[in-house]
Design an enzyme around this catalytic site. Structure first.
Site, PDB file in Angstrom:
ATOM      1  N   LYS A 283       4.147  19.309  -5.055  1.00 55.48           N
ATOM      2  CA  LYS A 283       2.911  18.548  -4.884  1.00 55.48           C
ATOM      3  C   LYS A 283       1.902  19.396  -4.116  1.00 55.48           C
ATOM      4  O   LYS A 283       2.234  19.996  -3.090  1.00 55.48           O
ATOM      5  CB  LYS A 283       3.226  17.256  -4.117  1.00 55.48           C
ATOM      6  CG  LYS A 283       2.232  16.137  -4.293  1.00 55.48           C
ATOM      7  CD  LYS A 283       2.808  14.864  -3.703  1.00 55.48           C
ATOM      8  CE  LYS A 283       1.858  13.694  -3.886  1.00 55.48           C
ATOM      9  NZ  LYS A 283       2.429  12.442  -3.345  1.00 55.48           N
ATOM     10  N   GLU A 368       9.578  -3.268  -5.398  1.00 50.08           N
ATOM     11  CA  GLU A 368       9.063  -4.455  -4.717  1.00 50.08           C
ATOM     12  C   GLU A 368       9.989  -5.664  -4.863  1.00 50.08           C
ATOM     13  O   GLU A 368      10.136  -6.465  -3.933  1.00 50.08           O
ATOM     14  CB  GLU A 368       7.665  -4.795  -5.249  1.00 50.08           C
ATOM     15  CG  GLU A 368       6.590  -3.789  -4.876  1.00 50.08           C
ATOM     16  CD  GLU A 368       6.509  -2.610  -5.830  1.00 50.08           C
ATOM     17  OE1 GLU A 368       5.654  -1.721  -5.611  1.00 50.08           O
ATOM     18  OE2 GLU A 368       7.295  -2.567  -6.812  1.00 50.08           O
ATOM     19  N   ARG A 396       4.378  -8.042  -8.751  1.00 49.66           N
ATOM     20  CA  ARG A 396       5.586  -7.625  -9.458  1.00 49.66           C
ATOM     21  C   ARG A 396       6.819  -8.400  -8.974  1.00 49.66           C
ATOM     22  O   ARG A 396       7.848  -8.393  -9.644  1.00 49.66           O
ATOM     23  CB  ARG A 396       5.819  -6.129  -9.224  1.00 49.66           C
ATOM     24  CG  ARG A 396       4.591  -5.280  -9.379  1.00 49.66           C
ATOM     25  CD  ARG A 396       4.891  -3.811  -9.250  1.00 49.66           C
ATOM     26  NE  ARG A 396       5.345  -3.283 -10.527  1.00 49.66           N
ATOM     27  CZ  ARG A 396       5.776  -2.044 -10.705  1.00 49.66           C
ATOM     28  NH1 ARG A 396       5.848  -1.222  -9.684  1.00 49.66           N
ATOM     29  NH2 ARG A 396       6.152  -1.622 -11.890  1.00 49.66           N
TER      30      ARG A 396
END
Length: 622
Positions: A283, A368, A396
């Site tokens: 990254k 979640e 969600r």
């Protein structure tokens, strides 16, 4: 003038004729362009710097849009946009400019908006099965999923299903060891074991010595490697985690070596069935401030100085920081309070608590649903869990809120960050659904604080509830000055009064309280008596509403959630049951997906400016 390769790329097929030197130069041009452009607009910089060679390889091996590329999450699609002819990033994430995620209206190469993680494999599975059923056996569906998104349960449901198929699905695991922060859990440990296996370095060195410069991409296959180098066979064919599901596995591959990336992808494509390609990337690759950063500040940036990576303008003290300090103070006072996050420790304000109480902050990954149900378990065990999450992402886990937390009377507190209109991240990130959804959950209470003081107070009141779920919602961005109450009527606070016999009552919920004050002032300027008020706890209907309405002719509600079936509608239904004769006028967000724009632009678009509301009220009275 030196030739700019990027300016010659109008579509992915323009990559086909480039030499290796030109491709290397193009990769550097893309990185330079991303740093210079995103530093002016803000956006997801680090993830895109890490996928330059990977995206080049994808578009050289696969034939988009005939082959479908799905990015998970879509914030790593900037390079894909550049390679599909979208080179104007000057208005990135602003109205009229490019979206921060793939968007079908922008290009035929964009399949899924996909800013909610862990869904790409399911999309690819469905697309590939569709191609199979239609007899289009020369088309491939490709899911590019980060190792962070792979922590989501939905991704594993899809992998389980894909493994039982014979469809042409290539699943590229973009493994950089991070989502917003380092990837956690058993998956992270397993991938780390593969990354650090000494046979991986042996594999890379052998491949480069034997194939670099000799037609690697055309001639190299992993069967060749296994035949010539038995020492690495176990790493290539028996990675355990994926092979146990029945999926073919290729890798790990150096994601910044385009030759290797193309070889691996070509091999996967030629197989003709479900294949995992494990690609290692870094990254922030190629940008020193991002490479040296350990806090993932460059995952998503505002406007920055490109030379240093420092923000051009320091952000004001925000709502998230108020919560961050308050939960830390509470954690010092109460050892029963624990916190959960779904791979967003710093963005939701839990980093300070994690630093001081590491055992009491649980990062479950991008999961979640698991977070909510495990919170119910923590409550059963005698603790008070606090799940801090973006409002849009709690959608969600609605079933878990309903059936695991509420049904069982679990004392769980949900802190909904970025509630309401967020703007520039587009339709998936506006946290405008929560109040309309959650007010239907039996026993659940919702708070919408108007300022820092009421946020602190609401949080402390919420964690004192041990037999039902509580929700505290607050917006994105800086927090304004406190808005003191002139007086209270039951559980409602009067913020402004004009005249002694109000014909109009303006009720502003949460961050819309300042709008209610401004609206009341504009109405009063027309000689109309009016009062502006709010409530911190907005559901169930606060005590005192009937007394506050008095003899008013018109009650106005202003909320930054859905106006249809929102809290204002609930209050109006309550008043009608009481038989109050006033007319109600509701102002909020319409039931539609709102394209990316600034918060101010969306507020104007949906008619939530104080002047627009006041004009409506005055016209109604006339």
């Amino acid at each position: 003038m030196e030739d700019c390769v990027l300016e010659r790329i109008e579509s992915p097929r323009d990559l086909d004729g480039l030499t290796r030197d030109e491709l290397a130069g193009l990769a550097q041009e893309i990185r330079d362009y991303l740093v210079s452009s995103v530093s002016l607009t803000g956006g997801h910089l680090g993830p895109n710097l890490g996928v330059v060679e990977l995206t080049l390889g994808l578009h050289r091996v696969f034939d988009s849009p005939r082959d479908s590329l799905v990015f998970d999450t879509g914030h790593q699609s900037y390079v894909h946009k550049l390679l599909t002819g979208r080179r104007d990033f000057s208005q990135l994430r602003t109205r009229g400019g490019l979206a921060g995620y793939p968007q079908r209206s922008e290009s035929e190469h964009d399949i899924v908006e996909n800013s909610h993680a862990s869904t790409a494999v399911s999309w690819a599975a469905g697309i590939a099965r569709g191609y199979t059923l239609r007899g289009e056996d020369d088309r491939t569906a490709v899911a590019v999923i980060g190792d962070g998104a792979l922590t989501g349960g939905m991704a594993w449901e899809a992998l389980n299903s894909v493994a039982a198929s014979h469809d042409r699905v290539v699943i590229v695991v973009n493994d950089n060891g991070r989502s917003y922060a380092p990837t956690i859990g058993g998956l992270a440990r397993r991938l780390d074991g593969i990354r650090t296996d000494p046979r991986y370095e042996q594999f890379l060195g052998w491949g480069k010595r034997n194939f670099q410069g000799r037609g690697w991409a055309r001639n190299f296959t992993y069967q060749t490697l296994m035949h010539g180098k038995r020492a690495v066979k176990g790493l290539i064919t028996e990675p355990g985690m994926f092979e146990d599901l029945g999926l073919k596995y290729v890798g790990p591959v150096d994601g910044h070596d385009l030759t290797q990336v193309e070889a691996a992808l070509s091999h996967a494509k030629a197989y003709g069935g479900p294949v995992i390609v494990h690609v290692l990337t870094e990254k922030g690759r190629g940008y020193t401030p991002a490479e040296e950063d350990v806090a993932d500040r460059f995952h998503a940036v505002g406007v920055i100085h490109p030379e240093t990576g420092l923000p051009v303008k320091q952000s004001r003290f925000g709502w998230t920081k108020v919560f961050a300090q308050e939960i830390l103070d509470v954690a010092r006072e109460r050892d029963d309070v624990v916190a959960l996050t779904a791979a967003m420790l710093a963005p939701v304000g839990l980093q300070p608590m994690a630093d001081e109480f590491p055992d009491r902050v649980i990062d479950v990954g991008i999961a979640e649903q698991h977070a909510v149900t495990s919170a119910a378990g923590l409550a059963f065990a005698g603790l008070h869990p606090v799940f801090a999450v973006y409002a849009t992402f709690l959608n969600r886990a609605f079933d878990q809120v309903l059936m695991d937390v509420a049904l069982h009377g679990a004392g769980v507190t949900f802190m909904l960050d970025r509630a309401g209109i967020t703007g520039d991240d587009g339709p998936s990130h506006n946290g405008m659904w929560d109040m309309a959804l959650l007010r239907h959950v039996p026993g659940l209470r919702i708070a919408a604080p108007r300022d820092a003081s009421t946020l602190r107070r609401a949080f402390r009141e919420a964690i004192d509830v041990d037999d039902a779920p509580t929700v505290v919602r607050y917006p994105k961005g800086p927090v304004g000055d406190d808005l003191p109450a002139l007086r209270s009527v039951g559980d409602l606070d009067v913020l402004a009064e004009h005249g002694s016999s109000p014909r109009v009552v303006v009720l502003g919920l949460g961050s819309m309280a300042p709008t209610a004050i401004d609206t009341a002032a504009k109405i009063a300027a027309e000689g109309i008596d009016v009062v502006a008020a709010t409530a911190t706890w907005v559901h169930p209907v606060p005590d005192g509403l009937d007394a506050l309405m008095g003899d008013a002719e018109l009650i106005v509600t202003v909320e930054d959630g859905l106006v249809d079936a929102g809290v204002g509608q609930e209050w109006a239904d309550y008043a009608r049951v009481l038989g109050h004769p006033a007319t109600w006028s509701h102002h909020g967000v319409p039931r539609e997906f709102l394209s990316h724009a600034s918060r101010a632009q969306i507020v104007e678009q949906v008619g939530l400016e104080s002047s627009a509301i006041a004009d409506t009220v005055i016209a109604a009275l006339d």
